[in-house]
Write an enzyme that holds these catalytic residues in place. Structure first.
Site, PDB file in Angstrom:
ATOM      1  N   HIS A  72      -3.883 -11.110  -8.355  1.00 45.95           N
ATOM      2  CA  HIS A  72      -4.840 -11.275  -7.258  1.00 45.95           C
ATOM      3  C   HIS A  72      -6.248 -11.017  -7.772  1.00 45.95           C
ATOM      4  O   HIS A  72      -6.542  -9.944  -8.286  1.00 45.95           O
ATOM      5  CB  HIS A  72      -4.529 -10.296  -6.116  1.00 45.95           C
ATOM      6  CG  HIS A  72      -3.456 -10.788  -5.205  1.00 45.95           C
ATOM      7  ND1 HIS A  72      -3.143 -10.171  -4.022  1.00 45.95           N
ATOM      8  CD2 HIS A  72      -2.630 -11.859  -5.310  1.00 45.95           C
ATOM      9  CE1 HIS A  72      -2.174 -10.841  -3.429  1.00 45.95           C
ATOM     10  NE2 HIS A  72      -1.826 -11.849  -4.191  1.00 45.95           N
ATOM     11  N   TYR A 200      -7.098  -6.660   4.722  1.00 50.60           N
ATOM     12  CA  TYR A 200      -7.300  -5.334   5.329  1.00 50.60           C
ATOM     13  C   TYR A 200      -8.103  -5.568   6.604  1.00 50.60           C
ATOM     14  O   TYR A 200      -9.227  -6.084   6.538  1.00 50.60           O
ATOM     15  CB  TYR A 200      -8.095  -4.424   4.389  1.00 50.60           C
ATOM     16  CG  TYR A 200      -7.318  -3.960   3.170  1.00 50.60           C
ATOM     17  CD1 TYR A 200      -6.585  -2.778   3.204  1.00 50.60           C
ATOM     18  CD2 TYR A 200      -7.324  -4.695   1.984  1.00 50.60           C
ATOM     19  CE1 TYR A 200      -5.878  -2.333   2.076  1.00 50.60           C
ATOM     20  CE2 TYR A 200      -6.622  -4.261   0.859  1.00 50.60           C
ATOM     21  CZ  TYR A 200      -5.907  -3.080   0.917  1.00 50.60           C
ATOM     22  OH  TYR A 200      -5.208  -2.638  -0.192  1.00 50.60           O
ATOM     23  N   PRO A 292      -2.695   5.574   1.921  1.00 50.70           N
ATOM     24  CA  PRO A 292      -2.335   4.339   1.204  1.00 50.70           C
ATOM     25  C   PRO A 292      -3.407   3.252   1.191  1.00 50.70           C
ATOM     26  O   PRO A 292      -3.264   2.279   0.447  1.00 50.70           O
ATOM     27  CB  PRO A 292      -1.091   3.849   1.947  1.00 50.70           C
ATOM     28  CG  PRO A 292      -1.176   4.467   3.300  1.00 50.70           C
ATOM     29  CD  PRO A 292      -1.883   5.770   3.119  1.00 50.70           C
ATOM     30  N   LYS A 296      -3.782   3.514  -4.083  1.00 52.85           N
ATOM     31  CA  LYS A 296      -4.112   4.296  -5.281  1.00 52.85           C
ATOM     32  C   LYS A 296      -3.011   5.285  -5.700  1.00 52.85           C
ATOM     33  O   LYS A 296      -3.110   5.909  -6.760  1.00 52.85           O
ATOM     34  CB  LYS A 296      -5.426   5.061  -5.063  1.00 52.85           C
ATOM     35  CG  LYS A 296      -6.640   4.159  -5.067  1.00 52.85           C
ATOM     36  CD  LYS A 296      -6.956   3.643  -6.464  1.00 52.85           C
ATOM     37  CE  LYS A 296      -7.769   2.383  -6.441  1.00 52.85           C
ATOM     38  NZ  LYS A 296      -7.228   1.291  -7.227  1.00 52.85           N
ATOM     39  N   TYR A 384     -11.279  -0.593  -6.606  1.00 51.36           N
ATOM     40  CA  TYR A 384      -9.995  -1.200  -6.232  1.00 51.36           C
ATOM     41  C   TYR A 384      -9.185  -1.577  -7.479  1.00 51.36           C
ATOM     42  O   TYR A 384      -7.987  -1.336  -7.548  1.00 51.36           O
ATOM     43  CB  TYR A 384     -10.212  -2.432  -5.341  1.00 51.36           C
ATOM     44  CG  TYR A 384      -8.956  -2.809  -4.579  1.00 51.36           C
ATOM     45  CD1 TYR A 384      -8.756  -2.398  -3.261  1.00 51.36           C
ATOM     46  CD2 TYR A 384      -7.950  -3.562  -5.187  1.00 51.36           C
ATOM     47  CE1 TYR A 384      -7.597  -2.723  -2.580  1.00 51.36           C
ATOM     48  CE2 TYR A 384      -6.786  -3.885  -4.516  1.00 51.36           C
ATOM     49  CZ  TYR A 384      -6.617  -3.470  -3.211  1.00 51.36           C
ATOM     50  OH  TYR A 384      -5.451  -3.774  -2.539  1.00 51.36           O
TER      51      TYR A 384
END
Ligand code: APR
Ligand code: PHB
Length: 389
Positions: A72, A200, A292, A296, A384
């Site tokens: 991704h 998200y 979550p 991580k 990220y």
């Protein structure tokens, strides 16, 4: 029995450490409280940082990950019907890999078994002795029979509810914790993911996340109340709620189906300091928990393993204690940054019971800033995909 490194806990942290040590001829024994089936039955996040992938390569366990993992290059963030993308590749040059933690654990077990690794399952009453001496040992029982494992070092990889952290005396140990006033209700369904990248979603009805394991296995979450039970939520109710929290065009193309797993997880930020006491080293969930949001957990466990593996190698290969002496400091420096990112991303995306109108405006202002500001996107992307080790 005697080994060089006694590893408490056969989750991803313990198995990865054991396999990495094996590649350098350093002997270890893993003591796991549950069965292998139980460990593999747990469903956890599925986003791997490049650093984690590199460690799996070093451990010789990355073939299936390379074949089946999905790359991704970015992620989508939505609020209301606004949707924008944060491009990891553009900002960092690095993607993340979608590959479930269950599969990571399965690959690690397979590798340990192939190389004759010693793993004891169903161990009870694990007690760490003499961690502050040069001759530590671990006592435990299997089928009611008492056993003893002598070792040079103990790696506490036994998760949040393990015994290792409790072994560090209270006058040495400091714990920092934040408990969030909501949980995540997650389902797994054999349906194609709604989008090829994760979404998200911040919505007035609460957070939602659209994730996946592969082309025909989706993982979705919605923020829920801590008093909810998975059985309170029918599949139909879950899908309806999810559709109301993601942008309308995404909801319109969501493919629904029966859930094959449904569970609720509370959200917590937690760190214990120090991560080393004498010859005992804490790794992964035994030392820290992140909410979550941002995935991580496993990735932060991996950086601990990286530092400890390097330290133990230095000890055995160069008779130097520098690496193990700096383990706690180095691991914690990275842990706190992952804690900050997970806390920031959680705070940005969820509805809080005591949130004021002002707080809500701040969330929207921050989301708009993130949507329109390259530097803000760069900061998010760097975190990220994983900060350097
Ligand atoms: N004795 C032996 N084993 C124990 C004990 C004990 N007293 N207590 C716990 N364990 C085992 C658990 O059964 C579990 O299999 O230790 C293992 C810890 O595994 P995890 O909880 O998975 O922790 P860790 O290996 O650090 O993995 C890191 O990444 O995504 C996150 O939280 C997620 O599991 C994840 C973590
Ligand atoms: C998951 O796929 O389970 C997942 C993905 C990203 C997260 C959390 C969980 O931030």
């Amino acid at each position: 029995m005697r080994t060089q490194v006694a590893i408490i806990g056969g989750g991803p942290s313990g198995l990865l450490l054991s396999q990495l040590l094996h590649t350098r001829g350093i002997d270890s024994v893993v003591l796991e409280r549950k069965t292998k089936g139980y460990v593999l039955g747990r469903i956890r996040a599925g986003v791997l940082e490049q650093g984690f992938v590199t460690l799996m390569e070093e451990a010789g366990c990355a073939d299936r990950l390379h074949a089946e993992g999905i790359t991704h290059d970015g992620t989508l963030v939505s609020y209301g019907d606004e949707l924008f993308r944060v491009d990891f590749k553009e900002h960092t040059g690095t993607p993340v890999v979608i590959y479930g933690q269950t599969e990571v654990t399965r690959d690690l077990y397979e590798a340990r078994e192939k190389s004759g690794g010693k793993i004891e399952f169903n161990v009870e009453n694990v007690v760490i002795h003499g961690a502050d001496t040069e001759t530590p040992y671990v006592s435990y029982a299997v089928d009611g029979e008492a056993r003893r494992l002598d070792c040079d070092f103990v790696a506490g990889c036994d998760g949040f509810h393990g015994v290792s952290r409790q072994t560090i005396p209270l006058d040495v140990r400091r714990e920092y914790e934040k408990v969030y006033p909501f949980g995540w209700l997650g389902i797994l369904s054999e349906t194609p993911p709604v989008n090829h990248e994760l979404i998200y979603a911040n919505s007035p009805r609460g957070f939602a996340l659209c994730s996946m394991r592969n082309e025909n296995l989706s993982r979705y979450y919605i923020q829920c109340s801590l008093s909810d039970k998975p059985e309170d939520w029918t599949d139909e109710a879950f899908w309806q709620e999810l559709k109301r929290r993601i942008p309308a065009d995404q909801a319109a193309k969501l493919v629904t189906g029966p859930s094959i797993e449904k569970s609720i997880a509370p959200l917590r930020s937690f760190v214990t300091e120090p991560m080393r006491w004498g010859r005992l080293f804490l790794c992964g969930d035994a030392a820290h928990i992140v909410p979550p949001t941002g995935a991580k957990g496993l990735n932060t466990a991996a950086s601990d393993i990286h530092y400890l593996y390097r330290g133990l190698r230095e000890f055995y290969e160069s008779a130097s204690t520098d690496g193990i002496d700096s383990y706690s400091e180095k691991a914690l420096a990275r842990v706190w940054k992952a804690e900050r990112f997970s806390w920031w991303f959680s705070s940005l995306m969820h509805r809080y019971p005591d949130q004021s109108e002002f707080d809500l405006k701040m969330q929207v202002a921050e989301l708009e800033f993130l949507r329109s500001n390259k530097a803000a996107q760069q900061a998010m992307a760097e975190n990220y995909v994983g900060l350097p080790y």
